[in-house]
Design a protein around this motif. Structure first.
Motif, PDB file in Angstrom:
ATOM      1  N   GLN A 114       0.846  -1.185   0.000  1.00 56.96           N
ATOM      2  CA  GLN A 114       0.000   0.000   0.000  1.00 56.96           C
ATOM      3  C   GLN A 114       0.888   1.244   0.000  1.00 56.96           C
ATOM      4  N   SER A 164       0.061  -5.148   0.463  1.00 57.67           N
ATOM      5  CA  SER A 164      -1.284  -5.004  -0.102  1.00 57.67           C
ATOM      6  C   SER A 164      -1.853  -6.366  -0.473  1.00 57.67           C
ATOM      7  N   THR A 165      -3.128  -6.532  -0.264  1.00 57.26           N
ATOM      8  CA  THR A 165      -3.794  -7.746  -0.733  1.00 57.26           C
ATOM      9  C   THR A 165      -3.890  -7.751  -2.249  1.00 57.26           C
ATOM     10  N   SER A 215      -9.974  -3.094 -11.731  1.00 58.58           N
ATOM     11  CA  SER A 215      -9.393  -2.590 -10.491  1.00 58.58           C
ATOM     12  C   SER A 215     -10.207  -1.418  -9.968  1.00 58.58           C
ATOM     13  N   SER A 249      -9.892   1.423  -7.977  1.00 57.87           N
ATOM     14  CA  SER A 249      -8.778   2.226  -7.473  1.00 57.87           C
ATOM     15  C   SER A 249      -7.604   1.284  -7.221  1.00 57.87           C
ATOM     16  N   GLU A 250      -6.851   1.488  -6.157  1.00 62.40           N
ATOM     17  CA  GLU A 250      -5.712   0.633  -5.859  1.00 62.40           C
ATOM     18  C   GLU A 250      -6.021  -0.343  -4.726  1.00 62.40           C
ATOM     19  N   ASN A 251      -7.271  -0.389  -4.294  1.00 59.40           N
ATOM     20  CA  ASN A 251      -7.605  -1.168  -3.099  1.00 59.40           C
ATOM     21  C   ASN A 251      -8.470  -2.384  -3.351  1.00 59.40           C
ATOM     22  N   ALA A 252      -8.857  -2.629  -4.582  1.00 58.97           N
ATOM     23  CA  ALA A 252      -9.688  -3.804  -4.863  1.00 58.97           C
ATOM     24  C   ALA A 252      -9.540  -4.201  -6.318  1.00 58.97           C
ATOM     25  N   ALA A 274      -9.264  -7.400  -1.894  1.00 60.04           N
ATOM     26  CA  ALA A 274      -9.458  -6.001  -1.521  1.00 60.04           C
ATOM     27  C   ALA A 274      -8.747  -5.695  -0.212  1.00 60.04           C
ATOM     28  N   ASN A 275      -8.293  -4.440  -0.097  1.00 58.72           N
ATOM     29  CA  ASN A 275      -7.830  -3.904   1.176  1.00 58.72           C
ATOM     30  C   ASN A 275      -9.031  -3.248   1.844  1.00 58.72           C
ATOM     31  N   LYS A 280      -6.446  -0.383   6.069  1.00 54.26           N
ATOM     32  CA  LYS A 280      -5.000  -0.517   5.871  1.00 54.26           C
ATOM     33  C   LYS A 280      -4.451  -1.825   6.413  1.00 54.26           C
ATOM     34  N   GLY A 330      -7.271  -7.232   4.989  1.00 62.72           N
ATOM     35  CA  GLY A 330      -7.515  -7.563   3.593  1.00 62.72           C
ATOM     36  C   GLY A 330      -8.445  -8.748   3.453  1.00 62.72           C
TER      37      GLY A 330
END
Length: 802
Positions: free
Chosen positions: A75, A96-97, A604, A606-609, A666-667, A670, A673
């Protein structure tokens, strides 16, 4: 005095940081340094990268800057320069996951962004291997939850990929193919010779891989990379060492591992040794009493006796041990020439064939008193020459010269019989790979090369009277006059970025295969021929496209073909496939071909899922299928004292296999996951019968927690049911391996397990791993497996590293 020394060391460290303006980036959970972390300011005008030790030079920045730390596996983090100073220039990133920009090698044999590949590829890295603590390389692939693993015995593990297994999927180690002339179509255990403790990364290609890898890659390719030697850069030398001690309660596993590396600017060495001891495996205690082992055979006063098992959950005679050794050398001759030598050796004790040991010849008596594989030894030496060039026909090239020495053996003796059969196979394997890549521009790249291999097979067999120790020759598994199996091929694969949104890949390969088997002694089986020869070729192609309509969306489509030429095991073998049947050679056997279509989508958030969906359809023609056959006009012959129906592999089959997979990760926050995956497929041949190696629905879901020095995961694994009607015909003939439905017919029930694993990083050198797998102690047997899976399993391990 100690406090004074610590204060002095702290002051020296602070002075060094101020003068050199260096920082260090480490993983928040395991405290390991992270290389290739991009560090840049808000307007991207200043940037630097961390080196292999996690250090980055901050000279380009000033104290008014705000810095962004970014790595595809972690992350991202934003910190002011002042905050960095307050942290003593040590930055921790949270794993990150979601891995947003993964690099793979197996697709083209060269590093490539996975977002540019139109095929599904799954990677397992060294950190994941350490976290999941697999006992074998088969368990390591299974931990991906994308590959189904079958086990006939504890010392085994046969991956199933998209309805294919054994000699229809390709196994590669450090660029060298391990599939050999006697890889069989039945389930294999060869993958366990690979030591998971020295693997840097494993990649699995789903679908035909014949363009890059040739014959056998019908269902996919499993590509293993052992740890690399890193040469010293900023310092005079690099020194590294890792050690592992692990205990697992389900089979009283004791594993020890140690590796040591030393390198300077132009050369380096890596040594690795592993040893594992596994006792008899204990199954779960909840459900499926028909899986229990109620009896076993003991030898007393030269007589076989049936003995009641006082613990039916203990799978008597399933344990074994294994030793692995690896030695690597690297020498960088110049900027353009880099040499590598790898030596690997693996050996085991005798490995009991558990699925044969639980067969009954009648209601009260087991069929076999003994059935085991002898020590399985595998040695490999390969010389790798890496070349770089500023101009000419290639930019990078790699030559790999490989040699493998393999020994396999089988020993069996029926209950009440003093005669034991002993069959031994020895192989010498030579391989040559020449792979090149050429960039014509930033948008156009050509991957091309050639491959050749030669297998020599020697087969011997005896019968031994265990009372008198007398030895007599008997029929060998493969032709007694020896066999050889060879191939030569060439390939080209072209990649073009047509635009910022579209990448096109097109490739072709031609392979030529030839073999010869000699029958010298026909007193055991009067074959109407003295030798079997095969000369055949195959042309394969692929066409793939990657479409990126928006930055967060990847759509892939791929058409490809694959083939598998008959090997010595297919065309020249005599063996009992199951009680009452014997397989004989068929000189008229030809290659089988697969035609495959893939469609994939990756989105994707964003950067979290990230969401992954893949669908596939495979059409198999000229499939090698087992069918009734005749030898010298007879449909049955005496084999090992038993009248057996004659069968052989013939090219009459067609099959359709289709399915898909789903994955989401997904994260959540923080430190938390979530990830889940699901695979479903179905297959049938032209007679409407289910395809044997099509796995049941299987999947996984888990929650991961990451904090300072801690990583925890709670997850569930689950498998769907295969009813009797959906059970392959060959599996219906093995009721002793399956549960019984309400109609008294064999079937494979659904099951699930709850699991908890984790680690605590004591300091930068020591880590404790722990876990409880199959918490509910379910008694379950994965589809087509002979051995029942572990019951509740407590795992504890200690890792140390420099």
């Amino acid at each position: 005095m100690v406090k004074f020394i610590l204060i002095i060391l702290l002051l020296v460290s602070q002075i060094y940081n101020v003068v050199a303006q260096q920082l260090m980036v480490i993983d928040k959970s395991n405290l390991k340094p992270i290389d290739n972390v991009a560090v840049y300011n808000l307007d991207h005008t200043k940037t630097t990268l961390t080196n292999i030790d996690g250090f980055a030079n901050l000279n380009v920045f000033n104290k008014n800057d705000t810095l962004i730390f970014q790595h595809p596996s972690f992350q991202y983090l934003i910190l002011s320069y002042t905050t960095i100073e307050e942290l003593n220039f040590v930055i921790t990133l949270t794993e990150s996951t979601v891995n947003l920009s993964e690099v793979v090698v197996s697709a083209s044999k060269w590093e490539q962004e996975i977002n540019d590949v139109p095929k599904k590829i799954v990677s397992i890295n060294a950190n994941e291997i350490e976290f999941y603590n697999p006992q074998t390389a088969a368990d390591m692939l299974g931990s991906s939850n994308e590959v189904f693993i079958q086990k006939s015995q504890l010392g085994g593990g046969s991956p199933m990929i998209r309805g294919f297994a054994a000699n229809s999927i390709l196994l590669v180690v450090d660029g060298v193919r391990m599939n050999n002339a006697i890889f069989r179509s039945g389930n294999l255990q060869n993958i366990i010779v690979i030591d998971p403790n020295i693997i840097d990364e494993a990649e699995v290609i789903f679908g035909p891989g014949s363009i890059m890898y040739g014959s056998d890659a019908l269902g996919g390719v499993m590509d293993f990379h052992t740890k690399k030697i890193k040469l010293a850069q900023d310092t005079g030398y690099l020194l590294g060492a890792n050690a592992l001690v692990r205990y697992s309660s389900a089979n009283n596993e004791i594993t020890g591992h140690f590796d040591f590396s030393y390198s300077e600017e132009s050369w380096g060495s890596l040594t690795s040794v592993s040893y594992s001891k596994f006792d008899d495996l204990k199954m779960g205690s909840v459900g499926r009493p028909e899986y229990q082992r109620f009896d076993f055979v003991a030898r007393e006063e030269n007589e076989d006796k049936m003995v009641e098992n006082d613990n039916p959950d203990l799978q008597k005679f399933s344990g074994y041990n294994q030793t692995n050794f690896l030695q690597k050398f690297r020498y960088k001759v110049s900027k353009k020439v880099d040499l590598g030598l790898t030596l690997q050796y693996s050996t085991t004790s005798n490995i009991p064939r558990y699925d044969r040991l639980i067969q009954y010849q009648n209601d009260t008596t087991l069929k076999y008193a003994e059935w085991y594989y002898g020590p399985q030894s595998w040695g490999m030496a390969n010389l790798t020459i890496n070349l770089t060039n500023d101009y000419g026909i290639y930019d990078e090239a790699r030559i790999i010269l490989g040699y493998q020495d393999v020994e396999e053996s089988r020993y069996d003796r029926k209950f009440g019989d003093d005669i034991r059969r002993e069959r031994v196979e020895n192989l010498n394997i030579y391989t040559f790979n020449f792979d090149l890549t050429k960039n014509f521009s930033e948008k156009n790249t050509l991957y091309y090369g050639a491959e050749a291999f030669y297998n020599k097979v020697k087969s011997t067999a005896n019968i031994v009277d265990i009372v008198t120790d007398s030895i007599e020759p008997t029929a060998t598994r493969y032709p007694d006059g020896g066999s050889n199996y060879s191939s030569a091929s060439a390939y080209a694969n072209f990649k073009s970025d047509i635009s910022d949104k579209v990448t096109l890949l097109i490739g072709a390969r031609y392979s030529y295969v030839w073999m010869n088997s000699q029958f010298n002694n026909k007193s055991f089986y009067p074959f109407p021929y003295d030798e079997i020869e095969l000369n055949t070729g195959a042309l394969n192609g692929s066409l793939g496209i990657v479409y990126r309509p928006i930055q967060m969306l990847n759509i892939t489509a791929n058409l490809s073909s694959g083939f598998r030429a008959p090997n010595i095991d297919d065309i020249s073998k005599v063996f009992d496939s199951e009680p009452g049947n014997v397989i004989v050679p068929n000189p008229g056997l030809n290659p089988e071909y697969a035609y495959n279509a893939d469609l994939g989508l990756t989105f994707s958030f964003s950067e979290n899922a990230r969401l992954n969906i893949t669908g596939f359809y495979t059409y198999l023609i000229d499939a090698m299928v087992r069918s009734d056959f005749k030898l010298n006009g007879q449909d049955s012959i005496i084999y090992d004292g038993e009248m057996s129906k004659v069968q052989a592999l013939i090219n009459t089959g067609k099959a359709w296999i289709y399915g898909g997979s789903f994955g989401f990760e997904a994260n959540i926050i923080k430190s938390l996951g979530f990830k889940t995956s699901l695979t479903y497929m179905k297959g049938e041949d032209d007679l409407g019968s289910p395809v044997r190696h099509v796995s049941p629905l299987f999947g996984n879901a888990g929650i991961t927690f990451k904090a300072k020095s801690v990583k925890l995961e709670f997850y569930v694994n689950y498998n769907g049911q295969i009813s009797y009607n959906n059970l392959a015909l060959s599996e219906r003939d093995k009721p002793y391996m399956y549960a019984t439905d309400n109609n008294g017919s064999p079937y494979s029930p659904s099951w699930y397990t709850l699991n908890f694993i984790g680690y605590y990083q004591i300091n930068k050198y020591l880590q404790v791993n722990f876990g409880i797998k199959n918490i509910l102690d379910h008694r379950y047997r994965p589809y087509s497996s002979g051995i029942v899976s572990p019951g509740r399993n407590f795992i504890i391990a200690l890792r140390a590293g420099l």
